[in-house]
Scaffold this motif. Structure first.
Motif, PDB file in Angstrom:
ATOM      1  N   GLU A  14       0.833  -1.213   0.000  1.00 25.30           N
ATOM      2  CA  GLU A  14       0.000   0.000   0.000  1.00 25.30           C
ATOM      3  C   GLU A  14       0.866   1.262   0.000  1.00 25.30           C
ATOM      4  N   GLY A  15       2.189   1.058  -0.145  1.00 25.16           N
ATOM      5  CA  GLY A  15       3.071   2.212  -0.218  1.00 25.16           C
ATOM      6  C   GLY A  15       3.501   2.754   1.131  1.00 25.16           C
ATOM      7  N   ARG A  16       3.433   1.907   2.177  1.00 25.00           N
ATOM      8  CA  ARG A  16       3.847   2.369   3.513  1.00 25.00           C
ATOM      9  C   ARG A  16       5.350   2.142   3.682  1.00 25.00           C
ATOM     10  N   GLU A  17       6.105   3.200   3.752  1.00 22.23           N
ATOM     11  CA  GLU A  17       7.558   3.050   3.876  1.00 22.23           C
ATOM     12  C   GLU A  17       7.925   2.382   5.194  1.00 22.23           C
ATOM     13  N   ALA A  18       7.151   2.681   6.246  1.00 24.72           N
ATOM     14  CA  ALA A  18       7.443   2.065   7.551  1.00 24.72           C
ATOM     15  C   ALA A  18       7.357   0.542   7.473  1.00 24.72           C
ATOM     16  N   ALA A  19       6.445   0.034   6.643  1.00 24.45           N
ATOM     17  CA  ALA A  19       6.319  -1.420   6.497  1.00 24.45           C
ATOM     18  C   ALA A  19       7.533  -1.994   5.765  1.00 24.45           C
ATOM     19  N   HIS A  20       8.027  -1.286   4.760  1.00 27.61           N
ATOM     20  CA  HIS A  20       9.258  -1.718   4.076  1.00 27.61           C
ATOM     21  C   HIS A  20      10.395  -1.820   5.093  1.00 27.61           C
ATOM     22  N   ARG A  21      10.501  -0.774   5.924  1.00 26.13           N
ATOM     23  CA  ARG A  21      11.600  -0.744   6.898  1.00 26.13           C
ATOM     24  C   ARG A  21      11.440  -1.846   7.945  1.00 26.13           C
ATOM     25  N   GLU A  22      10.195  -2.170   8.280  1.00 24.28           N
ATOM     26  CA  GLU A  22       9.957  -3.235   9.252  1.00 24.28           C
ATOM     27  C   GLU A  22      10.431  -4.592   8.689  1.00 24.28           C
ATOM     28  N   LEU A  23      10.173  -4.811   7.397  1.00 18.57           N
ATOM     29  CA  LEU A  23      10.634  -6.067   6.773  1.00 18.57           C
ATOM     30  C   LEU A  23      12.165  -6.139   6.786  1.00 18.57           C
ATOM     31  N   ILE A  24      12.800  -5.007   6.531  1.00 20.12           N
ATOM     32  CA  ILE A  24      14.272  -4.990   6.573  1.00 20.12           C
ATOM     33  C   ILE A  24      14.733  -5.266   8.005  1.00 20.12           C
ATOM     34  N   ARG A  25      14.102  -4.592   8.971  1.00 20.67           N
ATOM     35  CA  ARG A  25      14.504  -4.763  10.374  1.00 20.67           C
ATOM     36  C   ARG A  25      14.394  -6.227  10.802  1.00 20.67           C
ATOM     37  N   ARG A  26      13.310  -6.892  10.366  1.00 21.60           N
ATOM     38  CA  ARG A  26      13.092  -8.280  10.782  1.00 21.60           C
ATOM     39  C   ARG A  26      14.143  -9.227  10.229  1.00 21.60           C
ATOM     40  N   TYR A  27      14.540  -8.976   8.986  1.00 20.16           N
ATOM     41  CA  TYR A  27      15.341 -10.004   8.299  1.00 20.16           C
ATOM     42  C   TYR A  27      16.761  -9.591   7.941  1.00 20.16           C
ATOM     43  N   ALA A  81      19.164  -0.156   6.094  1.00 18.43           N
ATOM     44  CA  ALA A  81      17.772   0.171   5.736  1.00 18.43           C
ATOM     45  C   ALA A  81      17.706   1.477   4.942  1.00 18.43           C
ATOM     46  N   ASP A  82      18.494   2.472   5.359  1.00 19.05           N
ATOM     47  CA  ASP A  82      18.482   3.753   4.640  1.00 19.05           C
ATOM     48  C   ASP A  82      19.013   3.578   3.222  1.00 19.05           C
ATOM     49  N   ARG A  83      20.072   2.778   3.099  1.00 10.80           N
ATOM     50  CA  ARG A  83      20.659   2.574   1.762  1.00 10.80           C
ATOM     51  C   ARG A  83      19.674   1.840   0.849  1.00 10.80           C
ATOM     52  N   VAL A  84      18.970   0.872   1.421  1.00  7.68           N
ATOM     53  CA  VAL A  84      17.988   0.123   0.615  1.00  7.68           C
ATOM     54  C   VAL A  84      16.840   1.049   0.216  1.00  7.68           C
ATOM     55  N   MET A  85      16.304   1.781   1.198  1.00  3.15           N
ATOM     56  CA  MET A  85      15.121   2.598   0.914  1.00  3.15           C
ATOM     57  C   MET A  85      15.427   3.739  -0.061  1.00  3.15           C
ATOM     58  N   ALA A  86      16.720   4.131  -0.135  1.00  4.75           N
ATOM     59  CA  ALA A  86      17.093   5.174  -1.096  1.00  4.75           C
ATOM     60  C   ALA A  86      16.949   4.663  -2.525  1.00  4.75           C
ATOM     61  N   GLN A  87      16.905   3.344  -2.693  1.00  3.87           N
ATOM     62  CA  GLN A  87      16.846   2.785  -4.053  1.00  3.87           C
ATOM     63  C   GLN A  87      15.545   2.035  -4.341  1.00  3.87           C
ATOM     64  N   VAL A  88      14.623   2.061  -3.381  1.00  2.27           N
ATOM     65  CA  VAL A  88      13.346   1.370  -3.593  1.00  2.27           C
ATOM     66  C   VAL A  88      12.244   2.420  -3.780  1.00  2.27           C
ATOM     67  N   PRO A  89      11.642   2.503  -4.978  1.00  2.00           N
ATOM     68  CA  PRO A  89      10.562   3.461  -5.163  1.00  2.00           C
ATOM     69  C   PRO A  89       9.311   2.998  -4.422  1.00  2.00           C
ATOM     70  N   VAL A  90       8.777   3.867  -3.590  1.00  2.00           N
ATOM     71  CA  VAL A  90       7.562   3.517  -2.829  1.00  2.00           C
ATOM     72  C   VAL A  90       6.393   4.312  -3.398  1.00  2.00           C
ATOM     73  N   PHE A  91       5.451   3.599  -3.999  1.00  2.00           N
ATOM     74  CA  PHE A  91       4.269   4.252  -4.576  1.00  2.00           C
ATOM     75  C   PHE A  91       3.056   3.979  -3.708  1.00  2.00           C
ATOM     76  N   VAL A  92       2.247   5.012  -3.510  1.00  2.00           N
ATOM     77  CA  VAL A  92       0.967   4.813  -2.835  1.00  2.00           C
ATOM     78  C   VAL A  92      -0.081   4.645  -3.932  1.00  2.00           C
ATOM     79  N   PRO A  93      -0.713   3.447  -4.051  1.00  5.39           N
ATOM     80  CA  PRO A  93      -1.720   3.249  -5.096  1.00  5.39           C
ATOM     81  C   PRO A  93      -2.894   4.221  -4.939  1.00  5.39           C
ATOM     82  N   ALA A  94      -3.562   4.509  -6.061  1.00  5.73           N
ATOM     83  CA  ALA A  94      -4.621   5.525  -6.055  1.00  5.73           C
ATOM     84  C   ALA A  94      -5.732   5.189  -5.063  1.00  5.73           C
ATOM     85  N   HIS A  95      -6.113   3.883  -4.984  1.00  7.07           N
ATOM     86  CA  HIS A  95      -7.223   3.546  -4.084  1.00  7.07           C
ATOM     87  C   HIS A  95      -6.819   3.732  -2.621  1.00  7.07           C
ATOM     88  N   VAL A  96      -5.522   3.521  -2.321  1.00  7.38           N
ATOM     89  CA  VAL A  96      -5.056   3.716  -0.934  1.00  7.38           C
ATOM     90  C   VAL A  96      -5.027   5.208  -0.611  1.00  7.38           C
TER      91      VAL A  96
END
Lengths: 200, 195
Positions: free
Chosen positions: A21-34, B63-78
């Motif tokens: 759903e595009g929640r960055e906190a959830a992405h980070r939680e998956l990284i934290r877990r594993y 985590a910061d290095r990974v998230m800097a390279q992962v595009p996070v999209f919020v879908p329209a319905h969300v």
């Protein structure tokens, strides 16, 4: 959206759903877990901390960028370990093209052929970095694991360090169940022999 | 006592703590056979050593290095659901009040609809009158807009081309719109990855 503290109590499938759903906190939680299990697996596969950091990062980028391909009927961790193992094995194969294998030919089909194609190193001249890694991976069992074939290493680490069942390992590594049992049996046998040697 | 020593795969069964039907005789054999017990103990030493291995910690900035390279999209319905959620009151009593008001409005509208439906002729007359007004308003606005944007000659050409021309025009417009949206999305993804 659940509070950040709640994420830690959710099962993987729910955290993945939130990540989709595009929640960055959830992405980070998956990284934290594993991050620790994945890094440990990769580090023990490639035995180079800096490289293991890079491959772990690649693993998480692949997983989180393609979460939509995750099939929820499987365990998320199995899918993650599959990708981590593939990333590590791919790297080892690429490195084998550049260097001579110490573990025996990947094309060898029998234990004798593997032994015949393996190379014994008698002299280890280690750099400071290698010495530091050697301390981390320096116990007899770690040394013995490093001398296993990569296929055996993946299986034995998933079985006894990550506590996966034979069926999960077969699914994770895309191997027949019988092959997984054989690899683990042979890995235990080789480790037992290696530890006997150190005890003598 | 069974004098056949355990096979390697039988030792594995015991090491793995299997509890199947055939395991009890193996355990009984091990209890009486020193050689097999020694082999089992050796196997357990290896497994215990493996299971005691620690997890290593990667760099704390992973985590910061990974998230800097992962595009996070919020879908329209969300995004739409989040917008609605933001408009909802946070406290319990306020939500209850909003529910009461919403239910009352919905009830009134329902009653109005039933009243209209029970007077079919009046409803049909009012609906057709409203539809005619809306249609003439939309058509007039569209015609004025087309004349001011495209000019008299272009509008005349479109009218002359009939339904086919209008359809092609609409398809061309939709194609351009979709292409623009996809292009902008790709640009956003590329800039997000660079960032």
């Amino acid at each position: 959206m659940p509070h950040a503290l709640d994420l830690a109590n959710l099962p993987d499938a729910d955290v993945v759903a939130l990540a989709l759903e595009g929640r960055e906190a959830a992405h980070r939680e998956l990284i934290r877990r594993y991050e620790r299990p994945v890094f440990s697996l990769v580090f023990r596969m490639v035995r180079d901390r800096e490289l293991a950091e890079d491959l772990t990062q690649d693993t998480f980028i692949k997983v989180l960028s393609h979460l939509d391909r995750y099939r929820s009927e499987f365990k998320f961790s199995s899918w993650l370990f599959k990708i981590a193992n593939n990333v590590a094995i791919d790297h080892l194969r690429r490195r084998q093209l550049d260097t001579v294998s110490m573990d025996g030919s990947p094309h060898a089909t029998t234990p004798d052929a593997v032994m015949a194609s393996a190379i014994e190193l008698s002299d280890h001249s280690e750099s400071a970095l290698e010495e530091m890694e050697a301390k981390e991976l320096g116990s007899a069992i770690e040394q013995a694991i490093s001398r296993l074939r990569p296929e055996y290493r993946s299986c034995i680490l998933l079985r006894h360090v990550e506590g996966r069942s034979y069926e999960e390992i077969a699914s994770t590594l895309d191997l027949p169940l019988g092959t997984v049992k054989t690899y683990i049996h042979r890995a235990r046998h080789e480790l037992r022999r290696a530890l006997e040697h150190t005890r003598e | 006592m069974n004098h056949r020593h355990l096979l390697p795969n039988e030792i594995d069964l015991l090491v793995d703590g299997e509890a199947g039907f055939g395991v009890a005789p193996l355990r009984a054999h091990v209890a009486e056979c020193d050689e097999c017990r020694a082999r089992l103990d050796d196997a357990r030493i290896v497994v215990d050593a493996l299971e005691a291995l620690p997890h290593f910690a990667p760099d704390s900035r992973l985590a910061d290095r990974v998230m800097a390279q992962v595009p996070v999209f919020v879908p329209a319905h969300v995004a739409a659901r989040d917008s609605v959620t933001r408009w909802l009151p946070q406290s319990g009593p306020a939500r209850a009040a909003a529910a009461v008001i919403g239910t009352s409005i919905a009830g009134l509208l329902t009653v109005a609809m039933i009243w209209l439906a029970s007077r079919g002729d009046a409803a049909i007359f009012a609906t057709s009158l409203f539809a005619d007004r809306v249609q003439s308003l939309v058509m007039g606005t569209a015609r004025d807009l087309a004349f001011s944007l495209l000019g008299d000659s272009a509008v005349a050409a479109i009218q002359a081309s009939g339904m086919l021309g209008v359809t092609l025009l609409v398809l061309g417009f939709l194609g351009t719109a979709v292409g623009t949206i996809l292009g902008l999305r790709r640009l956003a993804t590329a800039s997000s990855r660079r960032g």
